[in-house]
Design a protein around this motif. Structure first.
Motif, PDB file in Angstrom:
ATOM      1  N   ALA A 119       2.240 -12.317 -10.859  1.00 42.86           N
ATOM      2  CA  ALA A 119       1.576 -11.125 -10.335  1.00 42.86           C
ATOM      3  C   ALA A 119       0.997 -11.364  -8.953  1.00 42.86           C
ATOM      4  O   ALA A 119       0.658 -10.414  -8.252  1.00 42.86           O
ATOM      5  CB  ALA A 119       0.475 -10.675 -11.291  1.00 42.86           C
ATOM      6  N   ARG A 120       0.874 -12.611  -8.539  1.00 40.07           N
ATOM      7  CA  ARG A 120       0.298 -12.927  -7.231  1.00 40.07           C
ATOM      8  C   ARG A 120       1.279 -12.657  -6.090  1.00 40.07           C
ATOM      9  O   ARG A 120       0.870 -12.496  -4.943  1.00 40.07           O
ATOM     10  CB  ARG A 120      -0.136 -14.391  -7.187  1.00 40.07           C
ATOM     11  CG  ARG A 120      -1.206 -14.747  -8.196  1.00 40.07           C
ATOM     12  CD  ARG A 120      -1.409 -16.249  -8.267  1.00 40.07           C
ATOM     13  NE  ARG A 120      -2.343 -16.624  -9.312  1.00 40.07           N
ATOM     14  CZ  ARG A 120      -3.601 -17.013  -9.114  1.00 40.07           C
ATOM     15  NH1 ARG A 120      -4.065 -17.075  -7.878  1.00 40.07           N
ATOM     16  NH2 ARG A 120      -4.379 -17.334 -10.121  1.00 40.07           N
ATOM     17  N   GLU A 121       2.578 -12.679  -6.389  1.00 39.96           N
ATOM     18  CA  GLU A 121       3.591 -12.489  -5.357  1.00 39.96           C
ATOM     19  C   GLU A 121       4.002 -11.026  -5.318  1.00 39.96           C
ATOM     20  O   GLU A 121       4.053 -10.353  -6.347  1.00 39.96           O
ATOM     21  CB  GLU A 121       4.811 -13.366  -5.641  1.00 39.96           C
ATOM     22  CG  GLU A 121       4.480 -14.828  -5.867  1.00 39.96           C
ATOM     23  CD  GLU A 121       3.830 -15.491  -4.672  1.00 39.96           C
ATOM     24  OE1 GLU A 121       4.114 -15.080  -3.530  1.00 39.96           O
ATOM     25  OE2 GLU A 121       3.041 -16.428  -4.882  1.00 39.96           O
ATOM     26  N   GLY A 122       4.339 -10.540  -4.135  1.00 41.01           N
ATOM     27  CA  GLY A 122       4.681  -9.137  -3.998  1.00 41.01           C
ATOM     28  C   GLY A 122       6.003  -8.925  -3.304  1.00 41.01           C
ATOM     29  O   GLY A 122       7.046  -9.374  -3.760  1.00 41.01           O
ATOM     30  N   GLN A 329      -2.378  -5.054   3.920  1.00 41.72           N
ATOM     31  CA  GLN A 329      -1.595  -5.361   5.122  1.00 41.72           C
ATOM     32  C   GLN A 329      -1.276  -4.078   5.871  1.00 41.72           C
ATOM     33  O   GLN A 329      -0.976  -3.038   5.270  1.00 41.72           O
ATOM     34  CB  GLN A 329      -0.296  -6.079   4.767  1.00 41.72           C
ATOM     35  CG  GLN A 329       0.522  -6.500   5.994  1.00 41.72           C
ATOM     36  CD  GLN A 329       1.742  -7.323   5.627  1.00 41.72           C
ATOM     37  OE1 GLN A 329       1.733  -8.059   4.643  1.00 41.72           O
ATOM     38  NE2 GLN A 329       2.800  -7.213   6.426  1.00 41.72           N
ATOM     39  N   ASN A 330      -1.347  -4.151   7.194  1.00 45.80           N
ATOM     40  CA  ASN A 330      -0.977  -3.027   8.054  1.00 45.80           C
ATOM     41  C   ASN A 330      -0.121  -3.551   9.198  1.00 45.80           C
ATOM     42  O   ASN A 330      -0.471  -4.535   9.856  1.00 45.80           O
ATOM     43  CB  ASN A 330      -2.211  -2.336   8.614  1.00 45.80           C
ATOM     44  CG  ASN A 330      -1.845  -1.122   9.449  1.00 45.80           C
ATOM     45  OD1 ASN A 330      -1.524  -0.066   8.926  1.00 45.80           O
ATOM     46  ND2 ASN A 330      -1.891  -1.288  10.778  1.00 45.80           N
ATOM     47  N   VAL A 355       4.068   2.895  11.517  1.00 43.11           N
ATOM     48  CA  VAL A 355       2.836   2.344  10.942  1.00 43.11           C
ATOM     49  C   VAL A 355       3.076   2.215   9.444  1.00 43.11           C
ATOM     50  O   VAL A 355       3.223   3.225   8.744  1.00 43.11           O
ATOM     51  CB  VAL A 355       1.613   3.224  11.228  1.00 43.11           C
ATOM     52  CG1 VAL A 355       0.372   2.615  10.572  1.00 43.11           C
ATOM     53  CG2 VAL A 355       1.401   3.372  12.734  1.00 43.11           C
ATOM     54  N   GLU A 356       3.150   0.980   8.991  1.00 42.27           N
ATOM     55  CA  GLU A 356       3.425   0.711   7.582  1.00 42.27           C
ATOM     56  C   GLU A 356       2.216   0.008   6.978  1.00 42.27           C
ATOM     57  O   GLU A 356       1.829  -1.074   7.419  1.00 42.27           O
ATOM     58  CB  GLU A 356       4.679  -0.146   7.437  1.00 42.27           C
ATOM     59  CG  GLU A 356       5.089  -0.381   5.988  1.00 42.27           C
ATOM     60  CD  GLU A 356       6.475  -1.004   5.870  1.00 42.27           C
ATOM     61  OE1 GLU A 356       6.783  -1.547   4.798  1.00 42.27           O
ATOM     62  OE2 GLU A 356       7.251  -0.938   6.856  1.00 42.27           O
ATOM     63  N   SER A 357       1.631   0.627   5.966  1.00 47.22           N
ATOM     64  CA  SER A 357       0.409   0.096   5.342  1.00 47.22           C
ATOM     65  C   SER A 357       0.645  -0.109   3.861  1.00 47.22           C
ATOM     66  O   SER A 357       1.371   0.656   3.220  1.00 47.22           O
ATOM     67  CB  SER A 357      -0.764   1.063   5.543  1.00 47.22           C
ATOM     68  OG  SER A 357      -0.950   1.362   6.914  1.00 47.22           O
ATOM     69  N   SER A 358       0.019  -1.157   3.319  1.00 45.45           N
ATOM     70  CA  SER A 358       0.161  -1.420   1.887  1.00 45.45           C
ATOM     71  C   SER A 358      -1.141  -1.976   1.340  1.00 45.45           C
ATOM     72  O   SER A 358      -1.900  -2.646   2.041  1.00 45.45           O
ATOM     73  CB  SER A 358       1.303  -2.404   1.617  1.00 45.45           C
ATOM     74  OG  SER A 358       1.035  -3.660   2.216  1.00 45.45           O
ATOM     75  N   ALA A 359      -1.375  -1.679   0.070  1.00 47.23           N
ATOM     76  CA  ALA A 359      -2.522  -2.202  -0.662  1.00 47.23           C
ATOM     77  C   ALA A 359      -2.041  -2.594  -2.047  1.00 47.23           C
ATOM     78  O   ALA A 359      -1.326  -1.828  -2.710  1.00 47.23           O
ATOM     79  CB  ALA A 359      -3.646  -1.171  -0.753  1.00 47.23           C
ATOM     80  N   ALA A 360      -2.416  -3.779  -2.489  1.00 48.87           N
ATOM     81  CA  ALA A 360      -2.014  -4.263  -3.804  1.00 48.87           C
ATOM     82  C   ALA A 360      -3.228  -4.809  -4.536  1.00 48.87           C
ATOM     83  O   ALA A 360      -4.138  -5.384  -3.919  1.00 48.87           O
ATOM     84  CB  ALA A 360      -0.940  -5.338  -3.681  1.00 48.87           C
ATOM     85  N   ASP A 382       1.269  -1.905  -6.434  1.00 51.83           N
ATOM     86  CA  ASP A 382       1.444  -1.847  -4.988  1.00 51.83           C
ATOM     87  C   ASP A 382       1.545  -0.400  -4.543  1.00 51.83           C
ATOM     88  O   ASP A 382       2.244   0.413  -5.162  1.00 51.83           O
ATOM     89  CB  ASP A 382       2.711  -2.597  -4.577  1.00 51.83           C
ATOM     90  CG  ASP A 382       2.564  -4.098  -4.673  1.00 51.83           C
ATOM     91  OD1 ASP A 382       2.180  -4.714  -3.676  1.00 51.83           O
ATOM     92  OD2 ASP A 382       2.825  -4.649  -5.774  1.00 51.83           O
ATOM     93  N   HIS A 383       0.842  -0.087  -3.464  1.00 54.18           N
ATOM     94  CA  HIS A 383       0.842   1.252  -2.884  1.00 54.18           C
ATOM     95  C   HIS A 383       1.233   1.122  -1.410  1.00 54.18           C
ATOM     96  O   HIS A 383       0.596   0.366  -0.660  1.00 54.18           O
ATOM     97  CB  HIS A 383      -0.536   1.897  -3.004  1.00 54.18           C
ATOM     98  CG  HIS A 383      -1.039   1.956  -4.423  1.00 54.18           C
ATOM     99  ND1 HIS A 383      -1.029   3.106  -5.169  1.00 54.18           N
ATOM    100  CD2 HIS A 383      -1.565   0.995  -5.221  1.00 54.18           C
ATOM    101  CE1 HIS A 383      -1.525   2.860  -6.362  1.00 54.18           C
ATOM    102  NE2 HIS A 383      -1.858   1.585  -6.426  1.00 54.18           N
ATOM    103  N   TYR A 384       2.254   1.872  -0.982  1.00 48.25           N
ATOM    104  CA  TYR A 384       2.767   1.805   0.390  1.00 48.25           C
ATOM    105  C   TYR A 384       2.705   3.182   1.043  1.00 48.25           C
ATOM    106  O   TYR A 384       2.927   4.204   0.381  1.00 48.25           O
ATOM    107  CB  TYR A 384       4.220   1.318   0.399  1.00 48.25           C
ATOM    108  CG  TYR A 384       4.376  -0.180   0.400  1.00 48.25           C
ATOM    109  CD1 TYR A 384       4.941  -0.839   1.481  1.00 48.25           C
ATOM    110  CD2 TYR A 384       3.962  -0.941  -0.687  1.00 48.25           C
ATOM    111  CE1 TYR A 384       5.100  -2.221   1.484  1.00 48.25           C
ATOM    112  CE2 TYR A 384       4.107  -2.309  -0.702  1.00 48.25           C
ATOM    113  CZ  TYR A 384       4.674  -2.950   0.390  1.00 48.25           C
ATOM    114  OH  TYR A 384       4.821  -4.307   0.384  1.00 48.25           O
TER     115      TYR A 384
END
Length: 647
Positions: A119-122, A329-330, A355-360, A382-384
């Motif tokens: 689960a730590r890797e995306g 990450q952005n 502009v690519e943003s993600s939150a996990a 994960d949300h992108y």
């Protein structure tokens, strides 16, 4: 070219710690024993990973693993000091992973995993992940000067004196290399690291700055028909104006705190990358007058934050570690695709601001139930968000995607020297942002993978460690690079089955032997009958290595590596040949401070291809396009000598 020694972490320390038969860590000592032709080959310390090149040395490497042609990094997640190396929605392909800023002498550890079981890797981690950690302190300062064939020159120095109540590590590397090519690559690299750290690995902090710049002339693949006809040689080029430049600057910080029942870690980073590529793969196919050269500039600033907190719960019968984490990450990206001639712009194919943003978020629970059974269960979400402003309004827009990825690992210890593993999980890769907002044929933002694996790790006799893994990995769609569009597209679903066997034998203190074998069966799903082969999927890999460590003043190693044939077309009607390479290193220690090393690459002087493709091109003077094999040759036999001083 290939490294001269394969040493990995099949050792006593993995028993009871590793979560799968295909995961492990490689120590600093083992990494130092390796000989690498290019920095990215340090990843080959992970069994089954192949690293090569199809263009100028400054370009991102070509990676292969578990039946994947990973192009320049797709589905192989790479990181250095918790900073992502893969670049999303890059001008030259999704997951672009340029490791040329890596300084091997600073690498303290390599951690690798294969399959989507953590689960730590995306993003990009479905085939595998490799994370390199730089040292905060060096046991001794080091300076190295090296020279070799084909204009190879390298100077490097690094040390970590005490300063301001902590340690100030610095490193500087300068390199030049022409290669064997008729038009010299003239690769010029400058690389620097400055890091301040205080405390220890589990309780302390560090702040680091890195800077890298490289320039080169591209030595792209050449058509087989021209070589066979004698029109050009194996080391000639069709378009001598192909070239590239890359820059990377980063600032990062890491903070750690560990107590008896908890542990916390926070890492933040800002990275500025710049890439300029000029390529011509089809020569005069599309434009018989000016030729088909195109430019792919990419400018980006990547910022991010990783934070984890762990709770250690201990009972009378079992112990559990629960870890929760967030990953942000952005990427602020400007890239484009232009038609050029001799690096001068002729027309614009497309220009984009992305502009690519993600939150996990993830949570993972590792439990040791008793002396025989361990489990690790986790889930991540994960949300992108993809925001594309294109020069064509119909390609502009905003898209969103989200995905949940569960995983489970079970380790059973039937005997003190043997562990059995079962792993299953879901992962993903992101698609190019430009595909998610395209006017036609839009791609999903995230593509799910599903993996399952069974394996064992054992020490059947003293000094011999063996691991065996059997796996299946399926993707909802493959990624294919489109050179004329400067992007990647989502292709057909795929499935891979494979088996990997790794052995490390140390019969005496000064001698170690390696044998690693891997086979993969890769097919597309939903393709027409007989057209389900996956182009570039390497079917078999093998490495045999011998290392002698400090036999008196002498040390050395030799490695034989084999990369098997692979289909170049979906109907398997055209295949590339396999390649094998023998490399070696010998070292002599003059005294406690000074040693000399001689490295030899491709000692059998094999005329194999580093990589091959099959597609249509047209040479100047040809009346029509021709389908042909296009290949990049392995460098011929060459040597390097180095003098290393430590203090």
């Amino acid at each position: 070219m290939l490294p001269s020694v394969l040493i990995h972490s099949m050792r006593d320390g993995d028993l009871g710690l590793a979560d799968s038969a295909s995961a492990g860590s490689v120590s600093r000592q083992q990494l130092e024993a390796r000989t690498v032709y290019r920095p990215g080959e340090l990843l080959e310390a992970a069994p089954g990973v192949l690293v090569t090149q199809h263009s100028g040395e400054g370009k991102a490497n070509q990676f292969f693993l578990r039946g994947f042609n990973l192009d320049h990094g797709t589905d192989l997640r790479t990181a250095i000091d918790d900073m992502p190396v893969n670049q999303r929605s890059h001008a030259h392909g999704q997951g672009w992973s340029d490791l040329n800023f890596l300084i091997p002498e600073l690498a303290a550890r390599l951690d690798y995993k294969k399959g989507p079981y953590s689960a730590r890797e995306g993003d990009f981690a479905s085939a595998g992940s490799a994370s390199i950690t730089y040292a905060n302190r060096l046991a001794r300062g080091i300076a190295s000067v090296a020279a070799g064939h084909d204009g190879y020159r390298r100077a490097m120095t690094a040390a970590s004196p005490e300063a301001f109540g902590g340690n100030l590590l610095y490193a500087l590397e300068l390199l030049h290399k022409d290669g064997p090519f008729t038009r010299p690559e003239d690769y010029r690299k400058a690389n620097a690291v400055l890091r301040y750290s205080r405390g220890y690995a589990n309780n302390g902090f560090s702040i680091a700055a890195m800077a890298y710049r490289g320039r080169w002339n591209a030595s792209d693949q050449v058509p087989q028909r021209a070589v066979d006809a004698g029109t050009i040689g194996r080391f000639d080029t069709i378009d001598p104006s192909d070239a590239g430049e890359a820059q990377r600057y980063s600032v990062s910080g890491t903070w750690r705190r560990t107590a008896s029942d908890s542990a916390s870690k926070v890492n933040a980073f800002v990275i500025r990358n710049r890439t300029d590529l000029y390529s011509n793969f089809t020569y005069f196919l599309n434009d018989p007058v000016n030729g088909d050269q195109f430019a792919q500039p990419d400018r980006r600033v990547t910022s991010g934050l990783n934070a984890t907190h762990s709770w250690h719960l201990h009972g009378d019968a079992r112990a559990t570690d629960i870890t929760a984490g967030i990953q942000l990450q952005n990427d602020n990206i400007f890239n484009g695709l232009y038609n050029t001639r001799e690096r001068k712009r002729l027309s614009v194919t497309r220009e984009d601001h992305i502009v690519e943003s993600s939150a996990a978020m993830f949570i993972e629970a590792g439990t040791r139930w008793n002396a025989m059974l361990r489990t690790v269960a986790g889930v991540r979400t994960d949300h992108y968000r993809f925001d594309v402003s294109s020069d064509r309004s119909d390609n502009s827009g905003t898209a969103r995607a989200r995905l949940a990825s569960p995983s489970l690992s079970v380790a059973l210890t039937p005997a003190a020297n043997t562990e059995l593993y079962f792993n299953m999980g879901a992962g993903f890769h992101s698609n190019d942002a430009r595909g998610t907002t395209a006017a036609v044929d839009r791609s999903p933002g995230l593509v799910k993978s599903r993996g399952i694996e069974a394996g064992l790790r054992t020490e059947p006799v003293k000094g011999l460690q063996t691991s065996l893994a059997v796996y299946r990995l399926a993707f909802d769609s493959e990624l294919a690079y489109l050179g004329d569009a400067g992007a990647t597209e989502a292709g057909l679903p795929s499935v891979r089955h494979g088996v990997e066997l790794s052995n490390y034998y140390k019969p005496v203190k000064w001698l170690s032997l390696d044998l690693d074998l891997a086979y993969a069966h890769a097919r597309s799903r939903g393709a027409a009958a007989g057209e389900d082969f996956i182009s570039g999927a390497v079917e078999g890999v093998g490495q045999l290595g011998v290392t002698v460590d400090r036999r008196g003043a002498w040390s050395g190693s030799a490695n034989l590596r084999y990369a098997g044939p692979r289909p170049l077309l979906e109907d398997n009607s055209v295949r590339s040949g396999g390649s094998s390479t023998l490399n070696a290193r010998i070292g002599y220690r003059i005294n406690s401070r000074v040693r000399l090393e001689l490295e030899g690459f491709n000692l059998l002087d094999r005329r194999d291809a580093a990589i091959s493709y099959f597609y249509a091109s047209r040479l100047n003077g040809e009346s029509e396009a021709r389908d042909d094999v296009h290949f990049h040759p392995l460098e011929p036999r060459n040597f390097r000598v180095a003098a290393i001083v430590q203090w």
